[in-house]
Design a protein around this motif. Sequence first.
Motif, PDB file in Angstrom:
ATOM      1  N   TRP A   1     101.217 -95.279  -5.165  1.00 44.55           N
ATOM      2  CA  TRP A   1     100.354 -95.712  -4.085  1.00 44.55           C
ATOM      3  C   TRP A   1     100.576 -97.183  -3.750  1.00 44.55           C
ATOM      4  O   TRP A   1     100.481 -97.589  -2.593  1.00 44.55           O
ATOM      5  CB  TRP A   1      98.902 -95.463  -4.477  1.00 44.55           C
TER       6      TRP A   1
ATOM      7  N   LEU B   1      99.534 -88.119 -14.723  1.00 43.24           N
ATOM      8  CA  LEU B   1      99.666 -87.903 -13.282  1.00 43.24           C
ATOM      9  C   LEU B   1      98.852 -88.920 -12.479  1.00 43.24           C
ATOM     10  O   LEU B   1      99.310 -89.406 -11.438  1.00 43.24           O
ATOM     11  CB  LEU B   1      99.252 -86.486 -12.913  1.00 43.24           C
ATOM     12  N   SER B   2      97.674 -89.267 -12.964  1.00 43.58           N
ATOM     13  CA  SER B   2      96.867 -90.249 -12.236  1.00 43.58           C
ATOM     14  C   SER B   2      97.509 -91.634 -12.286  1.00 43.58           C
ATOM     15  O   SER B   2      97.469 -92.377 -11.311  1.00 43.58           O
ATOM     16  CB  SER B   2      95.436 -90.298 -12.771  1.00 43.58           C
ATOM     17  N   LEU B   3      98.139 -91.989 -13.403  1.00 50.15           N
ATOM     18  CA  LEU B   3      98.845 -93.271 -13.486  1.00 50.15           C
ATOM     19  C   LEU B   3     100.070 -93.285 -12.574  1.00 50.15           C
ATOM     20  O   LEU B   3     100.351 -94.293 -11.915  1.00 50.15           O
ATOM     21  CB  LEU B   3      99.251 -93.571 -14.922  1.00 50.15           C
TER      22      LEU B   3
ATOM     23  N   GLY C   1     100.438 -91.528  -9.843  1.00 51.15           N
ATOM     24  CA  GLY C   1      99.928 -91.579  -8.476  1.00 51.15           C
ATOM     25  C   GLY C   1      99.519 -92.988  -8.088  1.00 51.15           C
ATOM     26  O   GLY C   1      99.773 -93.440  -6.969  1.00 51.15           O
ATOM     27  N   SER C   2      98.904 -93.702  -9.009  1.00 48.27           N
ATOM     28  CA  SER C   2      98.505 -95.085  -8.732  1.00 48.27           C
ATOM     29  C   SER C   2      99.727 -95.973  -8.524  1.00 48.27           C
ATOM     30  O   SER C   2      99.732 -96.839  -7.645  1.00 48.27           O
ATOM     31  CB  SER C   2      97.666 -95.643  -9.888  1.00 48.27           C
TER      32      SER C   2
ATOM     33  N   PHE D   1      96.796 -84.996 -17.140  1.00 46.61           N
ATOM     34  CA  PHE D   1      95.979 -85.522 -16.043  1.00 46.61           C
ATOM     35  C   PHE D   1      96.031 -87.048 -15.999  1.00 46.61           C
ATOM     36  O   PHE D   1      96.189 -87.635 -14.917  1.00 46.61           O
ATOM     37  CB  PHE D   1      94.524 -85.043 -16.202  1.00 46.61           C
ATOM     38  N   ILE D   2      95.926 -87.701 -17.148  1.00 46.17           N
ATOM     39  CA  ILE D   2      95.984 -89.166 -17.193  1.00 46.17           C
ATOM     40  C   ILE D   2      97.359 -89.659 -16.747  1.00 46.17           C
ATOM     41  O   ILE D   2      97.483 -90.616 -15.970  1.00 46.17           O
ATOM     42  CB  ILE D   2      95.630 -89.683 -18.606  1.00 46.17           C
TER      43      ILE D   2
END
Length: 164
Positions: free
Chosen positions: A19, A11-13, A15-16, A8-9
């Motif tokens: 972006w 994937l969130s990095l 995604g950021s 999860f961490i």
Amino acid sequence: MTALIVIFITLSLMGSALWIMPPKKERQRMSLRMQARKLGITVQLTSIDLPDKWDKSKNRQKTVAYSHYRLKPLVSLSETIWILPFEVWKYRSITEGWWTSEAIDLDLKTLGILEKYTSILSAVKITADGVFCYWDERGDEAVLNELSQLITALEAISSVTHQK
């Protein structure tokens, strides 16, 4: 559970990071602007007031100006010369689809470039300080190279021939 938290961490990095990357169209524009700087052309986001067909009112248009400034302003060119891809009743036609505010002599190569890019050029302005091409940055480096040739050719105009 620990593996899910790590995934999860990660994937969130990712995604950021995705972006904040500019889209492909913006990267192409940045590439065009960097190439223009290499050619000695200044790029400026601006708005211009273009006349309507009857020259009664002005239409404000946001656009990008690719310009080249002269080292010394021309004393012999006191008037601003507009070259527009639409008809204004008191302007002179110089080629298919192009009108100018003053009588100027252009060679066939310059007229060919103007005819070729009628759809992407909004206006061309020649002043004592320099030459300004207003366009919407559609195209690639080949288009930019031809616009650079256009700017160079128009920069050679040093005076207006008054013909009525």
